[in-house]
Scaffold this motif. Structure first.
Motif, PDB file in Angstrom:
ATOM      1  N   ALA A 182     -20.716  14.654  -3.465  1.00  0.00           N
ATOM      2  CA  ALA A 182     -19.887  15.712  -2.896  1.00  0.00           C
ATOM      3  C   ALA A 182     -20.558  17.062  -3.132  1.00  0.00           C
ATOM      4  N   LEU A 183     -20.949  17.730  -2.051  1.00  0.00           N
ATOM      5  CA  LEU A 183     -21.578  19.047  -2.125  1.00  0.00           C
ATOM      6  C   LEU A 183     -20.560  20.108  -1.740  1.00  0.00           C
ATOM      7  N   THR A 184     -20.324  21.072  -2.620  1.00  0.00           N
ATOM      8  CA  THR A 184     -19.345  22.114  -2.318  1.00  0.00           C
ATOM      9  C   THR A 184     -19.962  23.222  -1.469  1.00  0.00           C
ATOM     10  N   SER A 185     -19.105  23.969  -0.813  1.00  0.00           N
ATOM     11  CA  SER A 185     -19.564  25.012   0.105  1.00  0.00           C
ATOM     12  C   SER A 185     -20.289  26.137  -0.608  1.00  0.00           C
ATOM     13  N   GLY A 186     -19.814  26.493  -1.820  1.00  0.00           N
ATOM     14  CA  GLY A 186     -20.301  27.714  -2.444  1.00  0.00           C
ATOM     15  C   GLY A 186     -19.827  28.932  -1.660  1.00  0.00           C
ATOM     16  N   GLU A 187     -20.378  30.081  -1.989  1.00  0.00           N
ATOM     17  CA  GLU A 187     -20.029  31.323  -1.306  1.00  0.00           C
ATOM     18  C   GLU A 187     -20.618  31.310   0.112  1.00  0.00           C
ATOM     19  N   PRO A 188     -19.760  31.335   1.154  1.00  0.00           N
ATOM     20  CA  PRO A 188     -20.278  31.245   2.524  1.00  0.00           C
ATOM     21  C   PRO A 188     -21.221  32.373   2.919  1.00  0.00           C
ATOM     22  N   ALA A 189     -21.059  33.551   2.321  1.00  0.00           N
ATOM     23  CA  ALA A 189     -21.903  34.689   2.687  1.00  0.00           C
ATOM     24  C   ALA A 189     -23.294  34.607   2.075  1.00  0.00           C
ATOM     25  N   GLY A 190     -23.493  33.663   1.154  1.00  0.00           N
ATOM     26  CA  GLY A 190     -24.795  33.489   0.550  1.00  0.00           C
ATOM     27  C   GLY A 190     -25.639  32.480   1.304  1.00  0.00           C
ATOM     28  N   VAL A 191     -26.635  31.930   0.615  1.00  0.00           N
ATOM     29  CA  VAL A 191     -27.560  31.006   1.274  1.00  0.00           C
ATOM     30  C   VAL A 191     -27.069  29.561   1.264  1.00  0.00           C
ATOM     31  N   GLY A 192     -25.908  29.294   0.667  1.00  0.00           N
ATOM     32  CA  GLY A 192     -25.410  27.931   0.570  1.00  0.00           C
ATOM     33  C   GLY A 192     -25.379  27.172   1.887  1.00  0.00           C
ATOM     34  N   PRO A 193     -24.796  27.738   2.962  1.00  0.00           N
ATOM     35  CA  PRO A 193     -24.778  26.996   4.230  1.00  0.00           C
ATOM     36  C   PRO A 193     -26.177  26.671   4.752  1.00  0.00           C
TER      37      PRO A 193
ATOM     38  N   ASP B  24     -16.484  24.769   5.752  1.00  0.00           N
ATOM     39  CA  ASP B  24     -16.183  25.113   7.141  1.00  0.00           C
ATOM     40  C   ASP B  24     -17.438  24.925   7.977  1.00  0.00           C
ATOM     41  N   PRO B  25     -17.450  23.971   8.925  1.00  0.00           N
ATOM     42  CA  PRO B  25     -18.662  23.736   9.703  1.00  0.00           C
ATOM     43  C   PRO B  25     -19.122  24.956  10.497  1.00  0.00           C
ATOM     44  N   ARG B  26     -18.210  25.888  10.768  1.00  0.00           N
ATOM     45  CA  ARG B  26     -18.596  27.094  11.510  1.00  0.00           C
ATOM     46  C   ARG B  26     -19.540  27.987  10.719  1.00  0.00           C
ATOM     47  N   HIS B  27     -19.612  27.788   9.410  1.00  0.00           N
ATOM     48  CA  HIS B  27     -20.469  28.631   8.575  1.00  0.00           C
ATOM     49  C   HIS B  27     -21.908  28.147   8.531  1.00  0.00           C
TER      50      HIS B  27
ATOM     51  N   ALA C 265     -14.388  18.771   6.903  1.00  0.00           N
ATOM     52  CA  ALA C 265     -14.164  20.095   7.483  1.00  0.00           C
ATOM     53  C   ALA C 265     -12.891  20.732   6.944  1.00  0.00           C
ATOM     54  N   ARG C 266     -13.051  21.953   6.454  1.00  0.00           N
ATOM     55  CA  ARG C 266     -11.934  22.743   5.959  1.00  0.00           C
ATOM     56  C   ARG C 266     -11.995  24.126   6.600  1.00  0.00           C
ATOM     57  N   ASP C 267     -10.879  24.609   7.087  1.00  0.00           N
ATOM     58  CA  ASP C 267     -10.824  25.910   7.750  1.00  0.00           C
ATOM     59  C   ASP C 267     -10.759  27.011   6.696  1.00  0.00           C
ATOM     60  N   PHE C 268     -11.817  27.812   6.594  1.00  0.00           N
ATOM     61  CA  PHE C 268     -11.867  28.884   5.603  1.00  0.00           C
ATOM     62  C   PHE C 268     -11.227  30.176   6.107  1.00  0.00           C
ATOM     63  N   GLY C 269     -10.736  30.182   7.322  1.00  0.00           N
ATOM     64  CA  GLY C 269      -9.932  31.291   7.800  1.00  0.00           C
ATOM     65  C   GLY C 269     -10.674  32.487   8.338  1.00  0.00           C
TER      66      GLY C 269
ATOM     67  N   PRO D 197     -10.174  31.661  -1.814  1.00  0.00           N
ATOM     68  CA  PRO D 197      -9.338  30.510  -2.209  1.00  0.00           C
ATOM     69  C   PRO D 197      -9.920  29.180  -1.731  1.00  0.00           C
ATOM     70  N   HIS D 198     -10.576  29.186  -0.576  1.00  0.00           N
ATOM     71  CA  HIS D 198     -11.129  27.954  -0.021  1.00  0.00           C
ATOM     72  C   HIS D 198     -12.380  27.517  -0.783  1.00  0.00           C
ATOM     73  N   VAL D 199     -13.159  28.478  -1.266  1.00  0.00           N
ATOM     74  CA  VAL D 199     -14.325  28.152  -2.094  1.00  0.00           C
ATOM     75  C   VAL D 199     -13.862  27.450  -3.370  1.00  0.00           C
ATOM     76  N   VAL D 200     -12.812  27.973  -3.978  1.00  0.00           N
ATOM     77  CA  VAL D 200     -12.262  27.365  -5.191  1.00  0.00           C
ATOM     78  C   VAL D 200     -11.695  25.980  -4.883  1.00  0.00           C
ATOM     79  N   ASP D 201     -10.991  25.860  -3.764  1.00  0.00           N
ATOM     80  CA  ASP D 201     -10.401  24.573  -3.393  1.00  0.00           C
ATOM     81  C   ASP D 201     -11.474  23.510  -3.147  1.00  0.00           C
ATOM     82  N   ALA D 202     -12.621  23.916  -2.611  1.00  0.00           N
ATOM     83  CA  ALA D 202     -13.693  22.957  -2.357  1.00  0.00           C
ATOM     84  C   ALA D 202     -14.215  22.363  -3.664  1.00  0.00           C
ATOM     85  N   ILE D 203     -14.318  23.198  -4.695  1.00  0.00           N
ATOM     86  CA  ILE D 203     -14.749  22.692  -6.005  1.00  0.00           C
ATOM     87  C   ILE D 203     -13.700  21.734  -6.554  1.00  0.00           C
ATOM     88  N   ARG D 204     -12.446  22.146  -6.468  1.00  0.00           N
ATOM     89  CA  ARG D 204     -11.354  21.307  -6.972  1.00  0.00           C
ATOM     90  C   ARG D 204     -11.328  19.955  -6.236  1.00  0.00           C
ATOM     91  N   GLU D 205     -11.527  19.980  -4.930  1.00  0.00           N
ATOM     92  CA  GLU D 205     -11.493  18.747  -4.148  1.00  0.00           C
ATOM     93  C   GLU D 205     -12.673  17.843  -4.497  1.00  0.00           C
TER      94      GLU D 205
END
Length: 320
Positions: A7-18, A39-42, A70-74, A88-96
């Motif tokens: 399971a790979l978490t999203s991390g911060e979408p604004a960074g290089v994670g995606p 969020d696949p859109r990222h 796929a999770r909608d990060f809003g 909140p979605h970044v935190v939820d991804a780690i929890r999931e």
């Protein structure tokens, strides 16, 4: 029986994670299975994506595209600009991710870099970082950070505190706890009798008391007691002679007394491929040994080497 996917978490979408997630899929498809929670859109626009409903679908999806729960990060991704809506979605991804591993649906957790201030501002994140949050989710009092590459494993006993505070923070209980967690984790990862080398705190490991007494009064007696219990442990050793090739061949992990004593040698030996491993959680967690890299996000310059190494190490350390 096939290995469970990572399971790979999203991390911060604004960074290089995606970006590095997409690059890791391109490099590792056919070698190991993993899925992204995010969020696949990222993801970069040209990334082949297969949205999955369960981790069990990841293996079949990998040849066709990056499997994504796929999770909608809003909000869309703005490279280099953290947004409160994502937190909140970044935190939820780690929890999931942790919940999936604990439920036996995934084999290990690999986390993309987070931005702690963004999580604090946007989600009231109350933890200093990933490690403390993961320990809370795992229900353990303390987890231990290990940095690893092919040439070296290091564990700092004290981590993100000023150097002036290290002698006070370095207690016999903390050192013993760190050693025991490390030794148990390496055994669980398949090293039958881990060899631990413990660095001194002071130059030349105190030089018989001429440069400090922590080695004589605390470190050496603890090592002697643990050795009497049957641990394969040496020290206290002068840190300036612990990291050349001949010395490294004599141990499986170096226990270091403070942050830079551990991180300088490993980052010098292999800056691009270092992996952060959290020990003592009851499950495997790895991550790339770098941050969000806001300054290069979205520019096509991100190096996925550390994430690729982290995913491979997660596979190798996960229970068979």
């Amino acid at each position: 029986m096939a290995a469970l996917p990572i399971a790979l978490t999203s991390g911060e979408p604004a960074g290089v994670g995606p970006e590095i997630a997409a690059q890791a899929w391109a490099a590792l498809r056919g070698e190991l299975d993993f899925f992204l929670i995010g969020d696949p859109r990222h993801l970069p626009e040209a990334t082949p994506v297969v949205e999955i409903a369960t981790p069990g679908e990841a293996a079949r999806a990998m040849p066709r595209g990056l499997p994504v729960l796929a999770r909608d990060f809003g909000a869309p991704r703005l490279p280099g600009q953290a947004q409160a809506a994502h937190a909140p979605h970044v935190v939820d991804a780690i929890r999931e991710a942790v919940a999936l591993v604990q439920a036996g649906a995934a084999g290990a957790v690999c986390t993309n870099p987070i931005h702690k201030k963004a999580l604090k501002d946007g989600a009231g994140f109350a933890f200093p970082g990933h490690t403390e949050f993961l320990a809370d989710l795992a229900g353990v009092k303390r987890a231990v950070m290990m940095l690893a590459c092919d040439a070296l494993r290091v564990v700092p006993v004290t981590i993100h505190i000023p150097l002036s505070q290290v002698p006070e923070a370095l207690t016999p209980a903390l050192l013993e706890d760190t050693i025991r967690i490390t030794e148990a984790a390496l055994r669980a990862a398949g090293i039958a009798r881990p060899r631990l080398a413990v660095a001194g705190l002071n130059p030349h490991a105190g030089e018989g008391g001429a440069m400090g007494h922590e080695e004589i009064e605390m470190i050496a007696p603890l090592i002697a007691r643990l050795r009497d219990e049957g641990l394969e442990i040496t020290g206290p050793l002068p840190a300036d002679t612990m990291f050349h090739p001949e010395a490294r061949a004599r141990y499986d992990v170096a226990i270091c007394q403070y942050h830079d004593q551990a991180l300088i040698p490993i980052k010098t030996l292999d800056f691009a491929h270092g992996v952060n491993v959290t020990l003592g959680l009851g499950f495997v967690r790895t991550s790339p040994d770098h941050g969000t890299a806001f300054d290069i996000a979205g520019q096509g310059r991100a190096d996925p080497a550390s994430l690729i190494a982290a995913l491979r190490m997660a596979r190798d350390m996960a229970p068979a």
